[in-house]
Design a protein around this motif. Structure first.
Motif, short mmCIF file in Angstrom:
data_model
loop_
_atom_site.label_atom_id
_atom_site.label_comp_id
_atom_site.label_asym_id
_atom_site.label_seq_id
_atom_site.Cartn_x
_atom_site.Cartn_y
_atom_site.Cartn_z
N ASP A 1 0.80 -1.22 0.00
CA ASP A 1 0.00 0.00 0.00
C ASP A 1 0.84 1.27 0.00
OD1 ASP A 1 1.03 -0.26 2.53
OD2 ASP A 1 -0.89 -0.06 3.59
N ALA A 2 2.15 1.14 -0.21
CA ALA A 2 3.01 2.32 -0.24
C ALA A 2 2.71 3.15 -1.49
CB ALA A 2 4.47 1.92 -0.24
N PRO A 3 2.58 4.48 -1.37
CA PRO A 3 2.37 5.31 -2.55
C PRO A 3 3.50 5.15 -3.55
CG PRO A 3 1.99 6.56 -0.52
CD PRO A 3 2.59 5.24 -0.11
N ALA A 4 3.17 5.24 -4.82
CA ALA A 4 4.17 5.02 -5.87
C ALA A 4 5.35 5.98 -5.76
CB ALA A 4 3.51 5.14 -7.24
N ASP A 5 5.09 7.20 -5.24
CA ASP A 5 6.16 8.18 -5.16
C ASP A 5 6.83 8.21 -3.78
OD1 ASP A 5 4.00 9.14 -3.79
OD2 ASP A 5 4.07 11.18 -4.62
N ALA A 6 6.49 7.25 -2.91
CA ALA A 6 7.10 7.21 -1.59
C ALA A 6 8.55 6.72 -1.70
CB ALA A 6 6.31 6.27 -0.67
N PRO A 7 9.45 7.24 -0.85
CA PRO A 7 10.83 6.75 -0.87
C PRO A 7 10.88 5.25 -0.61
CG PRO A 7 10.63 8.72 0.48
CD PRO A 7 9.24 8.28 0.16
N LEU A 8 11.78 4.56 -1.30
CA LEU A 8 11.94 3.14 -1.05
C LEU A 8 12.52 2.92 0.34
CD1 LEU A 8 13.44 1.96 -4.46
CD2 LEU A 8 11.14 1.52 -3.60
N PRO A 9 12.11 1.85 1.02
CA PRO A 9 12.66 1.61 2.35
C PRO A 9 14.14 1.22 2.29
CG PRO A 9 11.30 -0.23 1.66
CD PRO A 9 11.10 0.85 0.63
N GLN A 10 14.84 1.56 3.34
CA GLN A 10 16.20 1.06 3.51
C GLN A 10 16.11 -0.42 3.86
OE1 GLN A 10 18.43 3.19 6.45
NE2 GLN A 10 20.35 2.13 6.03
N VAL A 11 17.01 -1.22 3.34
CA VAL A 11 17.02 -2.65 3.58
C VAL A 11 18.16 -2.99 4.54
CG1 VAL A 11 17.35 -4.94 2.55
CG2 VAL A 11 16.01 -3.20 1.34
N VAL A 12 17.82 -3.72 5.59
CA VAL A 12 18.83 -4.32 6.45
C VAL A 12 18.89 -5.79 6.06
CG1 VAL A 12 19.51 -4.91 8.79
CG2 VAL A 12 18.44 -2.70 8.33
N LEU A 13 19.92 -6.16 5.33
CA LEU A 13 20.09 -7.54 4.86
C LEU A 13 20.89 -8.31 5.91
CD1 LEU A 13 19.94 -9.76 2.67
CD2 LEU A 13 22.05 -8.81 1.72
N ASP B 1 18.82 1.57 -0.52
CA ASP B 1 20.05 1.63 0.26
C ASP B 1 20.06 0.40 1.16
OD1 ASP B 1 20.84 4.14 -0.77
OD2 ASP B 1 19.50 5.16 0.64
N VAL B 2 21.20 -0.29 1.20
CA VAL B 2 21.27 -1.57 1.88
C VAL B 2 22.34 -1.51 2.97
CG1 VAL B 2 21.60 -4.06 1.67
CG2 VAL B 2 20.54 -2.79 -0.21
N CYS B 3 21.95 -1.91 4.17
CA CYS B 3 22.90 -2.13 5.26
C CYS B 3 23.02 -3.64 5.45
CB CYS B 3 22.42 -1.47 6.55
SG CYS B 3 23.45 -1.84 7.99
N VAL B 4 24.21 -4.18 5.25
CA VAL B 4 24.44 -5.62 5.40
C VAL B 4 24.85 -5.89 6.85
CG1 VAL B 4 25.67 -7.64 4.56
CG2 VAL B 4 25.22 -5.72 3.01
N ALA B 5 24.05 -6.68 7.55
CA ALA B 5 24.36 -7.08 8.92
C ALA B 5 24.86 -8.51 8.89
CB ALA B 5 23.12 -6.96 9.80
N ILE B 6 26.14 -8.69 9.17
CA ILE B 6 26.78 -10.00 9.04
C ILE B 6 26.86 -10.65 10.42
CG2 ILE B 6 28.85 -11.23 8.29
CD1 ILE B 6 29.45 -8.64 6.58
N VAL B 7 26.26 -11.84 10.52
CA VAL B 7 26.27 -12.60 11.78
C VAL B 7 27.31 -13.71 11.66
CG1 VAL B 7 24.89 -13.96 13.38
CG2 VAL B 7 23.80 -12.19 11.99
N PRO B 8 28.34 -13.72 12.50
CA PRO B 8 29.27 -14.85 12.48
C PRO B 8 28.52 -16.14 12.80
CG PRO B 8 30.18 -13.01 13.75
CD PRO B 8 28.72 -12.69 13.49
N ALA B 9 28.45 -17.04 11.85
CA ALA B 9 27.63 -18.25 12.01
C ALA B 9 28.17 -19.14 13.11
CB ALA B 9 27.58 -19.02 10.70
#
Length: 442
Positions: free
Chosen positions: A376-388, A415-423
């Motif tokens: 339901d996000a408006p077409a002109d709304a900023p894309l969300p930041q992704v925490v991968l 925009d992507v923030c990569v969160a790396i978890v030591p397995a």
């Protein structure tokens, strides 16, 4: 197809799949939840099964508020307690099915205070011994592996029930195969199959009863909603005849930042190699600390989608919960192995799609993620930041290569923030003290 009691037509935005292909779903009006509160009809490009029951509460294909995911999972856990009682629930072992139910299973295990949680996996881990396998006939990746750090985890308190958790039960055949494999490893008298949605027919129920009688066990099924689905005979061919969807939308190029989380080496990052009830407090403390590490990397005024990596579902969910509690507008979902049909049409659940090279070398088998923004996000709304959120085996050159997930998401404008978890490795977990109920178990 026989009806399950008195059924009523499921409501909700399913019109295109129903009108174009004749797929019909009906729900049991006496169920705990309305079927339409839990799923939307979609399609997938899979010769074994072309329809897709897209969950609105799982956080797999649709970015979902984390409290909505947790609420549905807690309700399923309460349904398990309703069948077992709190005491037997706390004695039980819970098995979650990869890939979609690994987080759901962990939520259920935590809700019922189960002694042990383990999820099946498709990942081959170098130092992990495979203690059992079972098959899922309709899945895109069919073989489930059981890789507990210690085989004794499968034999804790054999007099207690074993609970198997999946997001939806279509025929019950995967559960039967899993129970057969687990019963051969460590026999028990009672099993519970828990799912958000149960779409079995009377014939499928009869097959489960026949299997239980043959093996000499009790099998209970619990779910939040029940119903049935009617599929045209031509559905698979009709879906394959559709024009292939356009994936990987392009916009302004987004940015990438990386944060390596300080995860304790001897603390399970999930249930792949087994998670004990006694791990829970330390796990949540580590998640809270990890969320604190992430906060400085996030823009204060941006919505966030926390994106887990395939089976790594529970830890990302908990991170999403922490961010949401801190006032960040947060949704949660994960990547998948399953190819689905994308169509940018109001009401259809798979509006945007991305395909990318698997970060763990798996030649010829692409990965996917869908939507990555609210429907339901408006077409002109900023894309969300992704925490991968990925674990260290996925922290590879392929992750960052052209055609990798970072490339396709940033190409679309995220925009992507990569969160790396030591397995956590099976070796690091091997020294844990197991519950006393393992004593004397052969």
């Amino acid at each position: 197809m026989s009806a399950i009691g008195s059924t009523s037509a499921a409501t909700g935005p399913t019109d295109w799949v129903t009108e174009r292909f004749g797929v019909q779903i009906t729900g049991d009006p006496d169920a705990r939840w309305e079927l339409s509160d839990l799923l939307i009809l979609g399609l997938r490009r899979n010769r074994r099964r072309a329809h897709l029951l897209v969950s609105t509460v799982l956080g797999k294909h649709i970015p979902t508020p984390p409290e909505q995911v947790r609420g549905a999972a807690d309700a399923l856990g309460d349904a398990v307690i309703g069948v077992l009682g709190a005491q037997d629930g706390a004695r039980s072992t819970v098995i979650g099915f990869a890939e979609t139910a690994t987080g759901l299973g962990h939520c259920v295990a935590e809700r019922i205070s189960a002694q042990v949680y383990l999820h099946s996996t498709r990942r081959q881990v170098g130092d992990a011994q495979v203690h059992g396998t079972f098959e899922e006939g309709h899945s895109h990746a069919t073989t489930h592996l059981l890789q507990p750090s210690d085989a004794a985890l499968l034999r804790i308190d054999p007099g207690a029930p074993l609970v198997l958790v999946d997001d939806e039960i279509s025929t019950g055949s995967t559960a039967i195969r899993a129970i057969s494999a687990l019963h051969a490893l460590a026999p028990r008298d009672r099993y519970v199959v828990a799912s958000l949605v149960d779409m079995r027919t009377d014939a499928h129920r009869a097959e489960s009863e026949r299997f239980a009688a043959e093996v000499g066990v009790r099998i209970d099924h619990v779910s939040l909603a029940q119903g049935e689905i009617t599929l045209p005979d031509s559905l698979v061919d009709d879906v394959w005849a559709l024009t292939a969807p356009e994936l990987n939308p392009v916009g302004r190029r987004g940015s990438v930042t990386e944060v390596t989380l300080d995860w304790p080496a001897d603390l399970p990052d999930g249930g792949r190699h087994g998670f004990l009830r006694t791990d829970t407090a330390a796990f949540h403390a580590a998640v809270t600390a990890a969320a604190g590490q992430l906060a400085p990397a996030l823009a204060a005024d941006r919505d966030v989608v926390v994106l887990g990596h395939e089976e790594l579902m529970y830890l990302p969910l908990c991170l999403a919960e922490r961010l949401s509690a801190a006032g960040v507008a947060t949704r949660y979902q994960t990547t998948t192995r399953s190819p689905a049909h994308v169509r940018d049409e109001a009401g259809y659940p798979l509006r945007r799609g991305f395909t990318f090279t698997a970060p763990e070398s798996d030649p010829g088998t692409p990965r996917f993620v869908y939507n990555v923004r609210a429907a339901d996000a408006p077409a002109d709304a900023p894309l969300p930041q992704v925490v991968l959120v990925i674990d260290s085996p996925a922290d590879t050159d392929l992750l960052r290569a052209d055609g990798g997930v970072l490339d396709v998401l940033t190409a679309a404008g995220h925009d992507v923030c990569v969160a790396i978890v030591p397995a956590t490795t099976p070796t690091a977990l091997a020294g844990r003290t197991l519950p006393l109920e393992t004593e004397g178990v052969v």
